[in-house]
Design an enzyme around this catalytic site. Sequence first.
Site, PDB file in Angstrom:
ATOM      1  N   ASN A 296       1.824  -1.671   3.679  1.00 16.41           N
ATOM      2  CA  ASN A 296       2.661  -1.119   4.750  1.00 16.41           C
ATOM      3  C   ASN A 296       3.578  -2.160   5.378  1.00 16.41           C
ATOM      4  O   ASN A 296       4.146  -1.927   6.444  1.00 16.41           O
ATOM      5  CB  ASN A 296       1.794  -0.478   5.826  1.00 16.41           C
ATOM      6  CG  ASN A 296       1.183   0.822   5.359  1.00 16.41           C
ATOM      7  OD1 ASN A 296       1.651   1.428   4.399  1.00 16.41           O
ATOM      8  ND2 ASN A 296       0.137   1.249   6.028  1.00 16.41           N
TER       9      ASN A 296
ATOM     10  N   ILE B   9      10.396   5.841  -5.364  1.00 16.64           N
ATOM     11  CA  ILE B   9       9.918   4.470  -5.172  1.00 16.64           C
ATOM     12  C   ILE B   9       8.489   4.420  -4.652  1.00 16.64           C
ATOM     13  O   ILE B   9       7.924   3.343  -4.505  1.00 16.64           O
ATOM     14  CB  ILE B   9      10.868   3.646  -4.272  1.00 16.64           C
ATOM     15  CG1 ILE B   9      11.114   4.320  -2.925  1.00 16.64           C
ATOM     16  CG2 ILE B   9      12.178   3.379  -4.996  1.00 16.64           C
ATOM     17  CD1 ILE B   9      11.970   3.513  -1.959  1.00 16.64           C
ATOM     18  N   GLY B  10       7.887   5.578  -4.380  1.00 12.95           N
ATOM     19  CA  GLY B  10       6.505   5.602  -3.931  1.00 12.95           C
ATOM     20  C   GLY B  10       5.968   7.016  -3.859  1.00 12.95           C
ATOM     21  O   GLY B  10       6.734   7.973  -3.763  1.00 12.95           O
TER      22      GLY B  10
ATOM     23  N   LYS C  72      -1.742  -3.334   6.638  1.00 13.48           N
ATOM     24  CA  LYS C  72      -2.182  -3.777   5.318  1.00 13.48           C
ATOM     25  C   LYS C  72      -0.933  -4.159   4.525  1.00 13.48           C
ATOM     26  O   LYS C  72       0.174  -3.725   4.865  1.00 13.48           O
ATOM     27  CB  LYS C  72      -2.988  -2.682   4.606  1.00 13.48           C
ATOM     28  CG  LYS C  72      -2.233  -1.369   4.431  1.00 13.48           C
ATOM     29  CD  LYS C  72      -3.151  -0.294   3.867  1.00 13.48           C
ATOM     30  CE  LYS C  72      -2.407   1.036   3.746  1.00 13.48           C
ATOM     31  NZ  LYS C  72      -3.285   2.108   3.259  1.00 13.48           N
TER      32      LYS C  72
ATOM     33  N   GLY D 156       2.518   9.370  -2.160  1.00 11.36           N
ATOM     34  CA  GLY D 156       1.384   9.369  -1.253  1.00 11.36           C
ATOM     35  C   GLY D 156       0.732  10.733  -1.247  1.00 11.36           C
ATOM     36  O   GLY D 156       1.123  11.630  -1.996  1.00 11.36           O
TER      37      GLY D 156
ATOM     38  N   LYS E 222       6.344  12.005  -1.231  1.00  4.36           N
ATOM     39  CA  LYS E 222       6.834  10.814  -1.927  1.00  4.36           C
ATOM     40  C   LYS E 222       7.916  10.128  -1.114  1.00  4.36           C
ATOM     41  O   LYS E 222       8.428  10.672  -0.145  1.00  4.36           O
ATOM     42  CB  LYS E 222       7.330  11.183  -3.312  1.00  4.36           C
ATOM     43  CG  LYS E 222       8.374  12.274  -3.336  1.00  4.36           C
ATOM     44  CD  LYS E 222       8.600  12.781  -4.744  1.00  4.36           C
ATOM     45  CE  LYS E 222       9.259  14.138  -4.686  1.00  4.36           C
ATOM     46  NZ  LYS E 222       9.165  14.863  -5.922  1.00  4.36           N
TER      47      LYS E 222
ATOM     48  N   LYS F 201      11.438   9.416   3.079  1.00  2.00           N
ATOM     49  CA  LYS F 201      10.057   9.885   2.996  1.00  2.00           C
ATOM     50  C   LYS F 201      10.091  11.404   3.057  1.00  2.00           C
ATOM     51  O   LYS F 201      10.590  11.983   4.026  1.00  2.00           O
ATOM     52  CB  LYS F 201       9.244   9.309   4.157  1.00  2.00           C
ATOM     53  CG  LYS F 201       7.769   9.606   4.096  1.00  2.00           C
ATOM     54  CD  LYS F 201       7.045   8.830   5.200  1.00  2.00           C
ATOM     55  CE  LYS F 201       5.549   8.984   5.129  1.00  2.00           C
ATOM     56  NZ  LYS F 201       4.873   8.176   6.153  1.00  2.00           N
TER      57      LYS F 201
ATOM     58  N   ASP G 251      -2.715   0.773  10.918  1.00  5.08           N
ATOM     59  CA  ASP G 251      -2.733   0.802   9.451  1.00  5.08           C
ATOM     60  C   ASP G 251      -2.107  -0.457   8.869  1.00  5.08           C
ATOM     61  O   ASP G 251      -1.346  -0.394   7.909  1.00  5.08           O
ATOM     62  CB  ASP G 251      -2.003   2.054   8.958  1.00  5.08           C
ATOM     63  CG  ASP G 251      -2.422   2.490   7.571  1.00  5.08           C
ATOM     64  OD1 ASP G 251      -3.446   1.972   7.066  1.00  5.08           O
ATOM     65  OD2 ASP G 251      -1.734   3.343   6.985  1.00  5.08           O
TER      66      ASP G 251
END
Length: 157
Positions: free
Chosen positions: A139, A17-18, A136, A20, A24, A40, A134
């Site tokens: 996040n 699902i993501g 934003k 970085g 991931k 994560k 952080d």
Amino acid sequence: MTKKYISISDFVIVKIIGRGGFGKVLLVEKKDDGKLFAMKVIKKDMVAQRNQKIHTQAERKILENMRSPFIVQLHYAFQSESRLYLVMDFMIGGELFFHLRREKRFNVEKTRLYSAQIILALEYLHKKNIIYRDLKPENILVGEDGYLKITDFGLSK
């Protein structure tokens, strides 16, 4: 009673699902109860290469001590030889960034609701002497109920 240690084998990977810089985020299902979580997965060699050990340890420590409806909850943390795993709330609504991009701008009522939730999360963190650095839309995650939770504490102090 013996304490059972948890590992990657206790979960079924549903999908990615993501992604970085360090690894991931996976949608996983816990085998014994079918609950969905966001996992994560952080590559240890990437943490070492980028001198991020302190940030990674801080993120885990911060998440372990959070009990706020507006901050993602850490449910499990474990490691393998090459990776670190943080198993947190799965927020089915995804990132606030996605919703903002789709809607272009939020109406006043939604803006007030979201702002209040973010303020409550930050207030909670400040009471715990944590600075979240952080903030934003990427996040901030949206739950099934429409409420927000802050995630990603890697830069927090």
